[in-house]
Write a protein that holds these residues in place. Structure first.
Motif, PDB file in Angstrom:
ATOM      1  N   ASN A 440       0.819  -1.052   0.245  1.00 21.83           N
ATOM      2  CA  ASN A 440       0.214   0.327  -0.076  1.00 21.83           C
ATOM      3  C   ASN A 440       0.834   1.650   0.253  1.00 21.83           C
ATOM      4  OD1 ASN A 440      -2.493  -0.841  -0.129  1.00 21.83           O
ATOM      5  ND2 ASN A 440      -2.428  -1.563   2.186  1.00 21.83           N
ATOM      6  N   SER A 443       2.839   1.978  -3.561  1.00 24.51           N
ATOM      7  CA  SER A 443       1.702   1.660  -4.437  1.00 24.51           C
ATOM      8  C   SER A 443       1.008   3.778  -4.257  1.00 24.51           C
ATOM      9  CB  SER A 443       0.752   0.589  -4.626  1.00 24.51           C
ATOM     10  OG  SER A 443      -0.102   0.986  -3.857  1.00 24.51           O
ATOM     11  N   ILE A 451      -0.153   0.660 -11.053  1.00 23.90           N
ATOM     12  CA  ILE A 451       1.340  -0.484 -10.234  1.00 23.90           C
ATOM     13  C   ILE A 451       0.690  -1.685 -10.208  1.00 23.90           C
ATOM     14  CG2 ILE A 451       1.882  -0.266  -7.962  1.00 23.90           C
ATOM     15  CD1 ILE A 451       2.199   2.750  -8.992  1.00 23.90           C
ATOM     16  N   VAL A 453       1.093  -5.395  -7.975  1.00 27.10           N
ATOM     17  CA  VAL A 453       1.471  -5.925  -7.043  1.00 27.10           C
ATOM     18  C   VAL A 453       1.677  -7.539  -7.369  1.00 27.10           C
ATOM     19  CG1 VAL A 453       1.004  -6.357  -4.925  1.00 27.10           C
ATOM     20  CG2 VAL A 453       0.658  -3.954  -5.942  1.00 27.10           C
TER      21      VAL A 453
END
Ligand code: NAI
Ligand code: MG
Length: 501
Positions: A440, A443, A451, A453
Motif C-alpha cells: 500500500n 503503490s 502499479i 502488485v
C-alpha cells in the motif's frame, strides 16, 4: 539461439501471403499519389517481405478529406450507438475468423512469437474492440439543475476526425487501444501505422469494409513519420491526435498541434519502470516476474520493468536464480513454439540496444549474462543482465527498448520509493512483497500510471492505462478512454418564460 539452427529462421514455417500493400482511403486500396513504395522488412533476416505504398502529405490530405466527409456528412456519427456497436462487433468476429492470418502477419512483421501474438496482442485487441462496441450505446450526458430558472443538459459528442499514429512494438494492440474508443464515440479516423509494421493495419482496413463500416470511417496511410506522420499531426482538418511512441516524437506532435489548429492530443510515451522486490517476496515468483518484465516482447515494450530494485537480504540468491532462469529463455524464430524471444524490430533498434550494452560496460555495471547479438543474420540479441547498476548510469536512466535489465540493490522502503521515482518517466511500476502495508505504501508513493502488485503486465480493457510525468497523458482502456474522443456540449434553456436572454 533456440532450437531452430543458427540463422534464427525455421525452415518449415508457412509464411502468410501478403495481400494488402496499398493505402486504404475511402474504402479503396490505392497507390500513393507519388507512386512511391518502401520495403517492409523481416526482422529474422533483414530481407524484404513486400513493397508497401509510401504515403506522404498528398495522401494524408486525401485520407483526411475522406474522414472529414464521413464525419461531417456520413452516417457513422449520426447512427445510433447500438448500430455502431453492431458493426464493431462484426469487425471483431471477422478478426476472430482470420486470427491465424492476422497473427502470422504481426509475428512476421514485428518478430514476435506467434503464440504470444495470439495470446496477448490479438486477444487484447479484440477484447478492447468488443468492450468499446458494448459501450457505444452507453454514451450520454447529464441533466443539470442550474441556478435561477434554467435547465441545462450536456451532450457528449464525437470530437471529429482523429489521427492515430501507432508504433511497431504492438501493431495490433496499440491500434485497437485507440481505434476502438474512437469508433465507439462516433469519430472517423486516419491511421498512420509505424513504417516497420504496416501489414496488419491494412488488413484491418479490408476487414472493416467487409464488416460494413462505411467508407471513409477508417483510412490507413502507410509511410514514414517525418512525412506522413507529420502531415497528419499538423493537418488543419484533424481534430485530435492519439500518439503512442517515443517521448521525442510526442513532443513534436504537441508542437505540430500547437502550430496548426490547436487540436487535442493524447500521448502514450516511453518508460523506465521499476520493479521493486522486497526481502519477504516469494523468490521464485519474483524471479519469474523480473525475467518476464524486461525480456517479454524482447524488451520492446513501453512498460518494461527495466530497473529491477532488489532488497539487500535476498539480492544474492535472487541474482543466482535469475541467471539460471535467464539462460533458459529461448531466443530464436518467432514461428517456433519453443521460442520466448524473437529478433529486435530493425537494424536501427538492434544497433541502439547493443550500443546501450557497451555503454553499461563502459560505465562500470557488471555484465552477468548475455551482452551480445546472436544468430548469423537478423536482429537477435541475448537477454542481458547488468548487476551493480547505479542510478546515474545511462542504462538506469534511458529507455533501452531491448532485452537489457538493470539490477540494483536497496536497503529500506524509503530508499526504494525515492529511487523508483528518480526518473523522468512514470508509466508503470511493479511491487513484489507479501506485506500489505509495504504494498500500500509503495503503490501510493510511486508516481506512475499503473502499479502491479505481485504481478506484471496485467492489462485489461476495463483497466485504465497511461503515463505520469514524461510518459505522456490521457488514459487508454477503461470507459474513461472514451473521453479522449468526445467533446462535452452544454445546452441551456429557460424553464419558464424567464428574463434570461
Ligand atoms: P517513433 O516515436 O519515432 O515512432 C512511433 C510512430 O511515430 C511511428 O508511426 C512513426 O512513423 C511516427 N513518427 C515518427 N516521427 C514522427 C513525426 N515527426 N511526426 C509524426 N509521427 C512521427 O519511435 P521509433 O523512432 O521507432 O523508436 C525510438 C524509441 O522510441 C524506441 O527506442 C523506444 O524507446 C521509443 N518507443 C516507445 C514506444 C511505446 O510503446 N511507448 C513505441 C515505439 C518506440
Ligand atoms: Mg523515430
Amino acid at each position: 539461439m533456440g532450437s531452430q539452427g543458427s540463422d534464427g529462421c525455421s525452415a518449415k514455417v508457412k509464411l502468410p501471403e501478403i495481400k494488402f500493400t496499398k493505402l486504404f482511403i475511402h474504402g479503396q486500396f490505392v497507390d500513393a499519389v507519388s507512386g512511391k513504395t518502401f520495403d517492409t522488412i523481416d526482422p529474422r533476416t533483414g530481407d524484404r517481405i513486400a513493397k508497401i505504398a509510401e504515403g506522404d502529405k498528398a495522401d494524408i490530405d486525401l485520407a483526411v478529406k475522406a474522414a472529414r466527409e464521413a464525419f461531417d456528412h456520413g452516417p457513422w456519427p449520426r447512427m445510433t450507438g447500438s448500430a455502431r456497436g453492431k458493426l464493431m462487433f462484426k469487425l471483431a468476429d471477422l478478426m476472430d475468423q482470420n486470427v491465424e492470418e492476422i497473427t502470422s502477419l504481426d509475428a512476421l512483421n514485428a518478430g514476435k512469437p506467434l503464440i504470444l501474438v495470439k495470446l496477448v496482442d490479438f486477444s487484447d485487441a479484440v477484447n478492447a474492440l468488443r468492450y468499446f462496441a458494448g459501450a457505444a450505446d452507453k454514451i450520454h450526458g447529464e441533466t443539470l439543475k442550474m441556478s435561477g430558472s434554467l435547465l441545462g443538459h450536456t451532450w457528449r459528442e464525437p470530437i471529429g476526425v482523429v489521427g492515430l499514429i501507432i508504433p511497431w512494438n504492438f501493431p495490433t494492440t496499440l491500434l485497437f487501444g485507440c481505434l476502438a474508443p474512437a469508433l465507439a464515440a462516433g469519430c472517423t479516423v486516419v491511421v498512420k501505422p509505424a513504417e516497420q509494421t504496416p501489414l496488419t493495419a491494412l488488413y484491418y482496413g479490408h476487414l472493416a469494409k467487409l464488416a460494413g463500416i462505411p467508407d471513409g470511417v477508417i483510412n490507413v496511410v502507410t509511410g514514414f513519420g517525418p512525412t506522413a506522420g507529420a502531415a497528419l499531426s499538423s493537418h488543419m482538418d484533424v481534430d485530435k491526435i492519439s500518439f503512442t511512441g517515443s517521448t521525442k516524437v510526442g513532443r513534436l506532435i504537441m508542437e505540430a498541434a500547437a502550430k496548426s489548429n490547436l487540436k487535442s492530443v493524447t500521448l502514450e510515451l516511453g518508460g523506465k519502470s521499476p520493479l521493486i522486490i522486497f526481502d519477504d517476496a516469494d523468490l521464485d515468483m519474483a524471479v519469474e516476474l523480473a525475467r518476464a518484465a524486461v525480456f517479454f516482447n524482447k524488451g520492446e515494450i513501453c512498460v518494461a520493468g527495466s530497473r529491477v530494485l532488489v532488497q539487500e537480504g535476498i539480492y544474492d540468491e535472487f541474482l543466482k536464480k535469475l541467471i539460471v532462469k535467464t539462460k533458459e529463455w529461448v531466443v530464436g524464430d518467432p514461428f517456433d513454439p519453443q521460442v520466448n524471444q524473437g529478433p529486435q524490430i530493425d537494424r536501427r533498434q538492434f544497433e541502439k540496444v547493443l550500443a546501450y550494452i557497451e555503454c553499461g560496460k563502459k560505465e562500470g555495471a557488471t555484465l552477468v549474462t548475455g551482452g551480445k547479438a546472436c544468430g548469423s543474420k537478423g536482429y537477435y540479441i541475448e537477454p542481458t543482465i547488468f548487476a551493480d547498476v547505479k542510478d546515474d548510469m545511462t542504462i538506469a536512466k534511458e529507455e533501452i527498448f531491448g532485452p537489457v535489465m538493470s539490477l540494483m540493490k536497496f536497503k529500506t522502503i524509503e530508499e526504494a520509493i525515492e529511487r523508483a521515482n528518480k526518473t523522468m518517466y512514470g508509466l508503470a511500476a511493479g511491487i513484489v512483497t507479501k506485506n500489505l502495508n509495504v504494498a500500500n505504501t509503495v503503490s501510493r508513493s510511486v508516481r506512475a500510471g499503473t502499479i502491479w502488485v505481485n504481478c506484471y503486465f496485467a492489462f485489461d480493457a476495463d483497466c485504465p492505462y497511461g503515463g505520469y510525468k514524461m510518459s505522456g497523458f490521457g488514459r487508454a482502456n477503461g470507459l474513461n478512454a472514451l473521453d479522449n474522443y468526445l467533446q462535452v456540449k452544454s445546452v441551456v434553456t429557460p424553464l419558464y418564460n424567464s428574463p434570461w436572454l
